[in-house]
Design a protein around this motif. Sequence first.
Motif, PDB file in Angstrom:
ATOM      1  N   LYS A   8       0.837  -1.209   0.000  1.00 52.94           N
ATOM      2  CA  LYS A   8       0.000   0.000   0.000  1.00 52.94           C
ATOM      3  C   LYS A   8       0.870   1.258   0.000  1.00 52.94           C
ATOM      4  O   LYS A   8       0.579   2.226  -0.729  1.00 52.94           O
ATOM      5  CB  LYS A   8      -0.929   0.002   1.224  1.00 52.94           C
ATOM      6  CG  LYS A   8      -1.857   1.216   1.324  1.00 52.94           C
ATOM      7  CD  LYS A   8      -2.668   1.469   0.057  1.00 52.94           C
ATOM      8  CE  LYS A   8      -3.718   0.395  -0.167  1.00 52.94           C
ATOM      9  NZ  LYS A   8      -4.537   0.701  -1.389  1.00 52.94           N
ATOM     10  N   LYS A  29      -5.869   4.765   4.689  1.00 45.43           N
ATOM     11  CA  LYS A  29      -6.176   4.070   3.440  1.00 45.43           C
ATOM     12  C   LYS A  29      -6.330   2.562   3.671  1.00 45.43           C
ATOM     13  O   LYS A  29      -7.130   1.898   3.004  1.00 45.43           O
ATOM     14  CB  LYS A  29      -5.063   4.326   2.423  1.00 45.43           C
ATOM     15  CG  LYS A  29      -5.481   4.170   0.986  1.00 45.43           C
ATOM     16  CD  LYS A  29      -6.312   5.358   0.525  1.00 45.43           C
ATOM     17  CE  LYS A  29      -6.632   5.277  -0.949  1.00 45.43           C
ATOM     18  NZ  LYS A  29      -7.570   6.319  -1.375  1.00 45.43           N
ATOM     19  N   MET A  30      -5.560   2.032   4.630  1.00 40.38           N
ATOM     20  CA  MET A  30      -5.607   0.589   4.904  1.00 40.38           C
ATOM     21  C   MET A  30      -6.683   0.221   5.926  1.00 40.38           C
ATOM     22  O   MET A  30      -6.962  -0.965   6.138  1.00 40.38           O
ATOM     23  CB  MET A  30      -4.246   0.114   5.410  1.00 40.38           C
ATOM     24  CG  MET A  30      -3.141   0.168   4.371  1.00 40.38           C
ATOM     25  SD  MET A  30      -1.601  -0.540   5.001  1.00 40.38           S
ATOM     26  CE  MET A  30      -2.039  -2.293   5.049  1.00 40.38           C
TER      27      MET A  30
END
Length: 201
Positions: A8, A29-30
């Motif tokens: 990522k 984002k994760m």
Amino acid sequence: MNTKIIDKATEMYLSFGFKSVTMDDIASKMGISKKTIYQHFENKTDLVEAVTMHLFETISCGIDNIQAMDKNPIEELYAIKDFVLKNLKNESTSPIYQLQKYYPQIHKTLMSRQFEKMGDCVIENLRKGIEQGLFRDDINLELIGRFYFAGMTSIKDAELFNPIQFSSKLVQETYLEYHVRGISTAKGIAVLEEIIKNNNQ
């Protein structure tokens, strides 16, 4: 989790740049906490180094696979160029330049490893080209190998080659043509021009 974080972070660094992306951005984002990232990486520098070496290994492996295909050396150079551009997302954020500016020690290590890798690849490519009559037999292998590496390194300088003015794809293709024309025989030039013609269709 370690691999997922690297994957990522790699995607985000190449899209937005090493400087712009924070550990918070990656965690968000994760869908994980920043603390989870810090369980695997001591700090951002540690993560940037892991991403850089991961990219280096990915590209090195891809280059090895292309060389194993037994293409002619000019086709090989173009296949490697396409593979690198694809994996670096056309370098629209100039990640190598940012790495040099904000993480100079990591950049220095990367350049050293790239020189070892590229030095061998380029000299092997030149030898093959001479054997096949595509490259001139009077070229200095060591010197041309270093010229090529120095050029490939310099064209990543965003101050010299502003990505807004010159796309990474255009710069790399122009440099590669410049390199091949400088060392080719008439037979090699014919192969080069056929590749360029096919790429422009």
